[in-house]
Design an enzyme around this catalytic site. Structure first.
Site, PDB file in Angstrom:
ATOM      1  N   SER A   1       8.839 -21.284  -7.980  1.00  0.00           N
ATOM      2  CA  SER A   1       8.126 -20.249  -7.233  1.00  0.00           C
ATOM      3  C   SER A   1       8.250 -18.927  -7.965  1.00  0.00           C
ATOM      4  CB  SER A   1       8.656 -20.161  -5.798  1.00  0.00           C
ATOM      5  OG  SER A   1       9.985 -19.714  -5.790  1.00  0.00           O
TER       6      SER A   1
ATOM      7  N   GLY B   1       7.231 -15.707  -6.640  1.00  0.00           N
ATOM      8  CA  GLY B   1       6.955 -14.587  -5.743  1.00  0.00           C
ATOM      9  C   GLY B   1       5.453 -14.394  -5.574  1.00  0.00           C
TER      10      GLY B   1
ATOM     11  N   GLY C   1       2.794 -16.675  -7.198  1.00  0.00           N
ATOM     12  CA  GLY C   1       2.453 -18.008  -6.728  1.00  0.00           C
ATOM     13  C   GLY C   1       3.425 -19.117  -7.079  1.00  0.00           C
TER      14      GLY C   1
ATOM     15  N   GLY D   1      10.501 -18.576   0.328  1.00  0.00           N
ATOM     16  CA  GLY D   1      10.858 -19.773  -0.440  1.00  0.00           C
ATOM     17  C   GLY D   1      11.102 -20.960   0.477  1.00  0.00           C
ATOM     18  N   ASP D   2      11.781 -20.724   1.589  1.00  0.00           N
ATOM     19  CA  ASP D   2      12.058 -21.814   2.538  1.00  0.00           C
ATOM     20  C   ASP D   2      10.749 -22.338   3.128  1.00  0.00           C
ATOM     21  OD1 ASP D   2      14.657 -21.129   2.011  1.00  0.00           O
ATOM     22  OD2 ASP D   2      14.950 -20.001   3.864  1.00  0.00           O
TER      23      ASP D   2
HETATM   24  N1  LIG Z   1       4.417 -10.804  -2.191  1.00  0.00           N
HETATM   25  C1  LIG Z   1       3.941 -12.034  -1.990  1.00  0.00           C
HETATM   26  N2  LIG Z   1       2.608 -12.226  -1.786  1.00  0.00           N
HETATM   27  C2  LIG Z   1       2.108 -13.464  -1.582  1.00  0.00           C
HETATM   28  N3  LIG Z   1       2.849 -14.574  -1.563  1.00  0.00           N
HETATM   29  C3  LIG Z   1       4.171 -14.460  -1.783  1.00  0.00           C
HETATM   30  C4  LIG Z   1       4.788 -13.185  -2.008  1.00  0.00           C
HETATM   31  N4  LIG Z   1       6.117 -13.399  -2.167  1.00  0.00           N
HETATM   32  C5  LIG Z   1       6.307 -14.731  -2.057  1.00  0.00           C
HETATM   33  N5  LIG Z   1       5.140 -15.368  -1.827  1.00  0.00           N
HETATM   34  C6  LIG Z   1       4.952 -16.822  -1.661  1.00  0.00           C
HETATM   35  O1  LIG Z   1       6.177 -17.415  -1.310  1.00  0.00           O
HETATM   36  C7  LIG Z   1       6.619 -18.317  -2.352  1.00  0.00           C
HETATM   37  C8  LIG Z   1       8.129 -18.256  -2.480  1.00  0.00           C
HETATM   38  O2  LIG Z   1       8.526 -16.942  -2.808  1.00  0.00           O
HETATM   39  P1  LIG Z   1       9.638 -16.648  -3.887  1.00  0.00           P
HETATM   40  O3  LIG Z   1       9.978 -15.201  -3.766  1.00  0.00           O
HETATM   41  O4  LIG Z   1       9.204 -17.123  -5.213  1.00  0.00           O
HETATM   42  O5  LIG Z   1      10.821 -17.601  -3.414  1.00  0.00           O
HETATM   43  P2  LIG Z   1      12.282 -17.286  -2.855  1.00  0.00           P
HETATM   44  O6  LIG Z   1      12.064 -16.757  -1.473  1.00  0.00           O
HETATM   45  O7  LIG Z   1      12.952 -18.609  -2.875  1.00  0.00           O
HETATM   46  O8  LIG Z   1      12.883 -16.272  -3.785  1.00  0.00           O
HETATM   47  C9  LIG Z   1       5.852 -17.873  -3.601  1.00  0.00           C
HETATM   48  O9  LIG Z   1       5.748 -18.935  -4.520  1.00  0.00           O
HETATM   49  C10 LIG Z   1       4.517 -17.458  -2.987  1.00  0.00           C
HETATM   50  O10 LIG Z   1       3.690 -18.573  -2.733  1.00  0.00           O
HETATM   51  O1  LIG Z   2      22.299 -20.110   1.266  1.00  0.00           O
HETATM   52  P1  LIG Z   2      22.047 -18.888   0.451  1.00  0.00           P
HETATM   53  O2  LIG Z   2      21.580 -19.161  -0.934  1.00  0.00           O
HETATM   54  O3  LIG Z   2      23.215 -17.934   0.502  1.00  0.00           O
HETATM   55  O4  LIG Z   2      20.811 -18.133   1.128  1.00  0.00           O
HETATM   56  C1  LIG Z   2      20.783 -17.866   2.490  1.00  0.00           C
HETATM   57  C2  LIG Z   2      19.702 -16.893   2.814  1.00  0.00           C
HETATM   58  O5  LIG Z   2      18.453 -17.404   2.352  1.00  0.00           O
HETATM   59  C3  LIG Z   2      17.492 -17.429   3.408  1.00  0.00           C
HETATM   60  O6  LIG Z   2      17.420 -18.761   3.896  1.00  0.00           O
HETATM   61  C4  LIG Z   2      16.155 -16.969   2.885  1.00  0.00           C
HETATM   62  O7  LIG Z   2      15.808 -17.732   1.739  1.00  0.00           O
HETATM   63  P2  LIG Z   2      14.461 -17.539   0.931  1.00  0.00           P
HETATM   64  O8  LIG Z   2      14.102 -16.080   0.972  1.00  0.00           O
HETATM   65  O9  LIG Z   2      14.780 -18.048  -0.441  1.00  0.00           O
HETATM   66  O10 LIG Z   2      13.432 -18.385   1.602  1.00  0.00           O
HETATM   67  C5  LIG Z   2      18.054 -16.525   4.485  1.00  0.00           C
HETATM   68  O11 LIG Z   2      17.642 -16.882   5.768  1.00  0.00           O
HETATM   69  C6  LIG Z   2      19.543 -16.668   4.304  1.00  0.00           C
HETATM   70  O12 LIG Z   2      20.249 -15.524   4.705  1.00  0.00           O
END
Ligand SMILES: Nc1ncnc2c1ncn2[C@@H]1O[C@H](COP(=O)(O)OP(=O)(O)O)[C@@H](O)[C@H]1O
Ligand SMILES: O=P(O)(O)OC[C@H]1O[C@](O)(COP(=O)(O)O)[C@@H](O)[C@@H]1O
Length: 327
Positions: free
Chosen positions: A229, A231, A234, A265-266
């Site tokens: 992923s 952000g 995409g 991400g979740d």
């Molecule tokens: N600013 C954003 N605008 C649109 N989609 C987003 C944005 N941030 C995250 N996403 C969507 O959520 C997915 C997961 O976000 P990401 O930040 O890569 O993961 P994580 O939360 O695990 O760090 C991305 O691949 C995208 O599809």
């Molecule tokens: O288990 P970790 O890696 O400490 O992450 C926990 C945190 O990640 C989250 O699940 C959010 O994760 P994402 O932003 O990656 O989707 C929060 O709810 C939680 O506080």
């Protein structure tokens, strides 16, 4: 039909280290001095719990497990009951951690993730019994998040390995040492973000092409689905069928108004899991999960407020399909 063939609506999410997320919205964060929050919320979360909430709202029959502190379990129990998910969490002494999420007006988020409870040998043994009992009736397992004290990366990897050897599909989303150990244990799908991938390979990955190059090496570890992923940029996905040709799928969401990116991400993981449970084609699973996760940034916490909004957004996903890491 066997018990497993009819189990495509059933999924287990494993959260070894859940958290209550304390989210504060501020104009700007003043590091090293006082900041005033305009509003705040405290809600049950953690990676597998978030995935469970989204999957359950999509219509899956969800069982949640992992380790939950006895002292502050009330809001988790309430959530599981509201969602009608099967609560198979092992209760442990102490309180589940509180993670702090500070969301600025600009959309920037500062995360402070705490270590979590201590898990005893007895609790681990109880968890293993529960997990392998669930494996008798489930095919899909989502193991997501960091590890609490008492659970080593190797122990976590051994669970992935055992489930893999039983023919189960393990979707694994973790970071640091847990990710490194888990990658060797044949998870069926992984979803690092670009930062987690960069940390794993030990170098900066400044572009989707650089991520693709780095992630391609992971295919050698026998991981069927590698999703990265990126952000707002995409999602990239290398499926098993296309590993030989090194052809990646890539989906980009439209520009979203960001309220909080926590849980995006979740939500993506939940969407990917749901598409597979439903047996959708890769394109549909990719555009659906990209839309679902993009929509998630327009709210605090996770959930599916409207499936129509997801379908509408899905039409706006740009798909570049498939691309090679040599381009
Ligand atoms: N600013 C954003 N605008 C649109 N989609 C987003 C944005 N941030 C995250 N996403 C969507 O959520 C997915 C997961 O976000 P990401 O930040 O890569 O993961 P994580 O939360 O695990 O760090 C991305 O691949 C995208 O599809
Ligand atoms: O288990 P970790 O890696 O400490 O992450 C926990 C945190 O990640 C989250 O699940 C959010 O994760 P994402 O932003 O990656 O989707 C929060 O709810 C939680 O506080």
């Amino acid at each position: 039909m066997s018990q497993l063939e009819s189990a495509t609506n059933k999924v287990v999410t494993i959260t070894l280290n859940p958290a209550l997320d304390l989210t504060g919205s501020l104009d700007t964060l003043n590091v090293g001095s006082v900041s005033l929050a305009n509003k705040g919320s405290l809600h049950p979360a953690g990676k597998g719990v978030n995935v469970a909430k989204v999957l359950s709202e999509l219509g899956a029959e969800v069982t949640v497990t992992g380790f939950l502190g006895r002292d502050n379990q009330q809001s988790f129990c309430q959530l599981f009951s509201d969602l009608n998910v099967n609560d198979a969490f092992i209760r442990v002494d102490g309180a589940t951690r509180i993670n702090v999420k500070l969301v600025e007006q600009s959309g920037q988020v500062s995360d402070i993730n705490f270590p979590g409870v201590d898990v005893s040998a007895e609790a681990i043994s109880e968890f293993e019994t529960c997990l392998f009992e669930l494996a008798k009736t489930h095919q899909f397992f989502v193991l997501a998040g960091s590890l609490p004290k008492g659970i080593s990366p190797e122990l976590c990897a051994s669970w992935i390995s055992k489930l893999h050897n039983m023919g189960k599909k393990v979707i694994f989303d973790s970071s640091r040492a847990a990710l490194a150990a888990g990658l060797e244990a044949h998870p069926w799908l992984i979803k690092p973000n670009d930062e987690e991938l960069a940390e794993f390979v030990g170098r900066d990955l400044a572009s989707p092409a650089a991520c693709q190059q780095a992630a391609t090496d992971l295919a050698d570890k026998g991981i069927e689905n590698i999703v990265v992923s990126l952000g707002s940029q995409g999602v990239m996905w290398l499926t098993k069928d296309e590993q030989a040709n090194d052809l990646w799928r890539y989906a980009q969401p439209p520009k979203m108004k960001v309220v909080s990116t926590v849980g995006a991400g979740d939500t993506l993981v939940a969407g990917l899991c749901w598409g597979h449970m439903k047996g959708w084609q890769a394109e549909r699973t990719l555009t659906f999960s990209t839309a679902l996760s993009a929509l998630a940034v327009s709210q605090v916490g996770v959930g599916v407020p409207s499936i129509d909004a997801v379908t509408e957004l899905q039409k706006q996903i740009t798909q570049i399909n498939p691309i090679s890491s040599n381009v």
